[in-house]
Design a protein around this motif. Structure first.
Motif, PDB file in Angstrom:
ATOM      1  N   GLY A   1      28.954-100.561  49.817  1.00 58.89           N
ATOM      2  CA  GLY A   1      30.124-100.195  51.053  1.00 58.89           C
ATOM      3  C   GLY A   1      30.700-102.133  51.461  1.00 58.89           C
ATOM      4  N   LEU A   2      30.565-102.312  50.381  1.00 54.23           N
ATOM      5  CA  LEU A   2      31.394-102.798  49.681  1.00 54.23           C
ATOM      6  C   LEU A   2      33.725-103.010  49.271  1.00 54.23           C
ATOM      7  N   THR A   3      34.221-104.299  49.978  1.00 50.65           N
ATOM      8  CA  THR A   3      35.196-104.518  50.173  1.00 50.65           C
ATOM      9  C   THR A   3      35.781-105.278  48.486  1.00 50.65           C
ATOM     10  N   VAL A   4      36.302-104.420  47.798  1.00 50.04           N
ATOM     11  CA  VAL A   4      36.820-104.945  46.613  1.00 50.04           C
ATOM     12  C   VAL A   4      37.809-104.453  46.113  1.00 50.04           C
ATOM     13  N   LEU A   5      38.794-105.328  45.405  1.00 52.71           N
ATOM     14  CA  LEU A   5      40.507-105.104  45.207  1.00 52.71           C
ATOM     15  C   LEU A   5      39.961-104.961  43.237  1.00 52.71           C
ATOM     16  N   HIS A   6      40.776-103.812  43.203  1.00 52.66           N
ATOM     17  CA  HIS A   6      41.494-103.596  41.381  1.00 52.66           C
ATOM     18  C   HIS A   6      42.071-104.769  40.923  1.00 52.66           C
ATOM     19  N   ASN A   7      41.590-105.330  40.843  1.00 51.11           N
ATOM     20  CA  ASN A   7      42.736-106.636  39.718  1.00 51.11           C
ATOM     21  C   ASN A   7      42.329-107.752  38.581  1.00 51.11           C
ATOM     22  N   ASP A   8      43.197-107.831  37.416  1.00 50.08           N
ATOM     23  CA  ASP A   8      42.204-109.033  36.694  1.00 50.08           C
ATOM     24  C   ASP A   8      42.808-109.844  36.963  1.00 50.08           C
ATOM     25  N   ILE A   9      41.443-110.811  37.425  1.00 49.67           N
ATOM     26  CA  ILE A   9      41.385-112.212  38.266  1.00 49.67           C
ATOM     27  C   ILE A   9      42.481-113.097  36.741  1.00 49.67           C
TER      28      ILE A   9
END
Length: 114
Positions: A60-68
């Motif tokens: 149920g978490l909000t996560v962005l697919h990205n390279d930090i």
């Protein structure tokens, strides 16, 4: 919380309740989920691994697919109370840039090493 890794317990002790937390390289979301349950935080994560993102979504978490390593352009300055870089610095190729970006979007940054 007795079965949690020591670093998760320490971070949980540091984070104040009901704050906004961004976890960079959040993995499967175990730490963020712990913080949501025990500290009632507003959680966001950034993760590159798609399988780990699916596990975060199942929690149920909000996560962005990205390279930090590419920065945090989508986040305004000081939009989080805490930014977490736990067990991720060894995987970061642009350490100074990632820390600068973390300090830009967060009021406090917590860096954990193993």
């Amino acid at each position: 919380m007795e079965n949690q890794p020591l670093d998760h317990k320490i971070i949980c002790d540091i984070i104040k309740p009901e704050t906004k937390v961004l976890d960079l390289g959040c993995g499967d979301g175990e730490l963020l989920d712990l913080l949501v349950r025990y500290k009632k935080i507003k959680a966001s994560g950034v993760e590159l691994n798609e399988n780990a993102i699916y596990k975060c979504v199942e929690r149920g978490l909000t996560v962005l697919h990205n390279d930090i390593n590419e920065g945090l352009r989508g986040y305004p300055d000081r939009s989080f109370d805490y930014v977490l870089l736990n067990q991720k610095m060894q995987e970061v190729s642009k350490v100074d840039f990632v820390i600068e970006e973390s300090l830009r979007v967060g009021k406090k940054v917590i860096v954990g090493f193993s």
